[in-house]
Write a protein that holds these residues in place. Sequence first.
Motif, mmCIF file in Angstrom:
data_model
loop_
_atom_site.group_PDB
_atom_site.id
_atom_site.type_symbol
_atom_site.label_atom_id
_atom_site.label_comp_id
_atom_site.label_asym_id
_atom_site.label_seq_id
_atom_site.Cartn_x
_atom_site.Cartn_y
_atom_site.Cartn_z
ATOM 1 N N SER A 264 32.515 -35.897 -44.673
ATOM 2 C CA SER A 264 32.731 -34.687 -45.455
ATOM 3 C C SER A 264 32.091 -34.795 -46.833
ATOM 4 N N ALA A 265 32.267 -35.949 -47.475
ATOM 5 C CA ALA A 265 31.691 -36.141 -48.811
ATOM 6 C C ALA A 265 30.171 -36.071 -48.759
ATOM 7 N N ALA A 266 29.563 -36.726 -47.775
ATOM 8 C CA ALA A 266 28.101 -36.692 -47.654
ATOM 9 C C ALA A 266 27.617 -35.281 -47.334
ATOM 10 N N LEU A 267 28.284 -34.616 -46.404
ATOM 11 C CA LEU A 267 27.870 -33.270 -46.007
ATOM 12 C C LEU A 267 27.996 -32.271 -47.148
ATOM 13 N N ASP A 268 28.911 -32.517 -48.071
ATOM 14 C CA ASP A 268 29.000 -31.653 -49.253
ATOM 15 C C ASP A 268 27.653 -31.570 -49.972
ATOM 16 N N LYS A 269 26.981 -32.712 -50.073
ATOM 17 C CA LYS A 269 25.679 -32.735 -50.752
ATOM 18 C C LYS A 269 24.618 -32.017 -49.917
ATOM 19 N N TYR A 270 24.664 -32.187 -48.593
ATOM 20 C CA TYR A 270 23.714 -31.496 -47.722
ATOM 21 C C TYR A 270 23.880 -29.980 -47.869
ATOM 22 N N SER A 271 25.133 -29.527 -47.912
ATOM 23 C CA SER A 271 25.408 -28.095 -48.060
ATOM 24 C C SER A 271 24.898 -27.588 -49.406
ATOM 25 N N GLU A 272 25.195 -28.339 -50.434
ATOM 26 C CA GLU A 272 24.809 -27.949 -51.793
ATOM 27 C C GLU A 272 23.298 -27.825 -51.922
ATOM 28 N N LYS A 273 22.570 -28.808 -51.420
ATOM 29 C CA LYS A 273 21.106 -28.796 -51.539
ATOM 30 C C LYS A 273 20.487 -27.689 -50.688
ATOM 31 N N LEU A 274 21.029 -27.467 -49.505
ATOM 32 C CA LEU A 274 20.500 -26.415 -48.644
ATOM 33 C C LEU A 274 20.715 -25.043 -49.284
ATOM 34 N N ALA A 275 21.894 -24.838 -49.842
ATOM 35 C CA ALA A 275 22.189 -23.564 -50.493
ATOM 36 C C ALA A 275 21.271 -23.326 -51.682
ATOM 37 N N GLU A 276 21.019 -24.368 -52.437
ATOM 38 C CA GLU A 276 20.157 -24.245 -53.617
ATOM 39 C C GLU A 276 18.745 -23.846 -53.228
ATOM 40 N N ILE A 277 18.165 -24.555 -52.264
ATOM 41 C CA ILE A 277 16.759 -24.311 -51.938
ATOM 42 C C ILE A 277 16.573 -22.983 -51.205
ATOM 43 N N ARG A 278 17.635 -22.519 -50.518
ATOM 44 C CA ARG A 278 17.556 -21.234 -49.817
ATOM 45 C C ARG A 278 17.977 -20.073 -50.722
ATOM 46 N N ASN A 279 18.414 -20.418 -51.937
ATOM 47 C CA ASN A 279 18.899 -19.399 -52.868
ATOM 48 C C ASN A 279 19.982 -18.541 -52.230
ATOM 49 N N HIS A 280 20.877 -19.221 -51.551
ATOM 50 C CA HIS A 280 21.982 -18.552 -50.847
ATOM 51 C C HIS A 280 23.271 -19.302 -51.204
ATOM 52 N N PRO A 281 23.925 -18.943 -52.303
ATOM 53 C CA PRO A 281 25.115 -19.673 -52.749
ATOM 54 C C PRO A 281 26.186 -19.773 -51.672
ATOM 55 N N LEU A 282 26.893 -20.879 -51.667
ATOM 56 C CA LEU A 282 27.921 -21.116 -50.661
ATOM 57 C C LEU A 282 29.088 -20.144 -50.789
ATOM 58 N N SER A 283 29.181 -19.467 -51.909
ATOM 59 C CA SER A 283 30.304 -18.553 -52.141
ATOM 60 C C SER A 283 30.076 -17.140 -51.593
ATOM 61 N N ILE A 284 28.848 -16.826 -51.167
ATOM 62 C CA ILE A 284 28.536 -15.467 -50.711
ATOM 63 C C ILE A 284 29.135 -15.215 -49.327
ATOM 64 N N ARG A 285 29.743 -14.032 -49.148
ATOM 65 C CA ARG A 285 30.252 -13.611 -47.840
ATOM 66 C C ARG A 285 29.775 -12.197 -47.537
ATOM 67 N N ARG A 286 29.559 -11.925 -46.264
ATOM 68 C CA ARG A 286 29.173 -10.584 -45.835
ATOM 69 C C ARG A 286 30.417 -9.765 -45.458
ATOM 70 N N TYR A 287 31.353 -10.408 -44.744
ATOM 71 C CA TYR A 287 32.531 -9.708 -44.247
ATOM 72 C C TYR A 287 33.854 -10.303 -44.747
ATOM 73 N N MET A 288 33.915 -11.630 -44.878
ATOM 74 C CA MET A 288 35.184 -12.305 -45.139
ATOM 75 C C MET A 288 35.782 -11.851 -46.472
ATOM 76 N N GLY A 289 36.970 -11.281 -46.374
ATOM 77 C CA GLY A 289 37.634 -10.786 -47.566
ATOM 78 C C GLY A 289 37.051 -9.538 -48.166
ATOM 79 N N LYS A 290 36.093 -8.925 -47.463
ATOM 80 C CA LYS A 290 35.397 -7.740 -47.992
ATOM 81 C C LYS A 290 35.646 -6.481 -47.169
ATOM 82 N N VAL A 291 35.823 -6.642 -45.855
ATOM 83 C CA VAL A 291 36.046 -5.504 -44.985
ATOM 84 C C VAL A 291 37.253 -5.799 -44.092
ATOM 85 N N PRO A 292 37.854 -4.765 -43.503
ATOM 86 C CA PRO A 292 38.974 -5.011 -42.569
ATOM 87 C C PRO A 292 38.501 -5.747 -41.328
ATOM 88 N N TYR A 293 39.314 -6.678 -40.832
ATOM 89 C CA TYR A 293 38.996 -7.355 -39.570
ATOM 90 C C TYR A 293 40.248 -7.981 -38.989
#
Length: 335
Positions: free
Chosen positions: A306-335
């Motif tokens: 988990s600790a190592a994967l945190d860094k993989y997630s962080e770096k992938l999000a940075e280079i893709r310019n897609h922050p880990l906090s962005i959601r399309r549906y979760m907490g935004k629309v009824p489901y």
Amino acid sequence: MENNLLDYQESLKHALSQRDEIEKTVKELLKRDIKNVIFAGCGGSLAIMFSCEYIMRQNSSIPAFAYNAGEFNKLCPKLLGKNSLLITASYSGTTPETNEAVQIAKEKGAATIGFTGKADSPLSKNVDYVFLNNAKTGATNANLIMLYEIIFSIMRELDGFEKYDAVMQALDTLPDNLAEVKKLAEEKAENFANEYKDETKFLTIGAGLSWGEAYAYAICILEEMQWLYAQPVHAGEYFHGPFEIVDENANLIILKGEDFGRPLVERVIDFSQKYTKRLVILDTKDYPLPGVDEEMRGYLTPFALSAALDKYSEKLAEIRNHPLSIRRYMGKVPY
């Protein structure tokens, strides 16, 4: 980065500080003649419970079962009753399925424990015993520490588990050791992000105590937080269907722990590297864990990954310019 690491370490230290209260709680719970343990959660909260289920099944005479909370609510297992213990978690404390699971368990007379980050949340108010993870970051590992403290306390009391002190000593090393794992993972994480930034499909593979991390990385990180197609595959199931899609373009993220699941993962690696070079292998053996007995390292598999994967997630999000906090549906629309 330094401040994030300090916050991360503080969240782990807070979880470790709950040990005395958890031991006291377990002793009180066991007066109810607990005969089975049920874990119920959703997403990442469920994923960390898989390791606890495996550990109890391997070391305890008390049956343990991990359920998706929504399915648990519809299934309502027949064994659920006054001698059951339901353990659940929700960072917000508002997850509808999780709170419903607590209500169902209480109606059947079961004892309930919940982990959450919000003291005034519905989950905090609904369970018999609540433990707060108090985490700005690192909530997943903080919750898992407390889950370990609970299940190993149960096994010490009911099964005479003799390695309790050794496991607790290993957990005590985590604030420093996992911070170091994150630092050591930095370069490989950066390389991963650079090489895979344009890929859209992944298989994440694990077994044993790495399975929960493989599951969570696919559905919670790649799908939920990066909007990429990802399939979690249990290494034991890999040769019963999924390996047929592997070719030179397949992207495999393989998680290799030091527990009983390691041989299953090694078999996947031995086969797959003949047919694709697109292998990303995270092996807990690559991370020194000072102060941890060799025999205990297997139990720390999900923490190190988990600790190592945190860094993989962080770096992938940075280079893709897609922050880990962005959601399309979760907490935004009824489901």
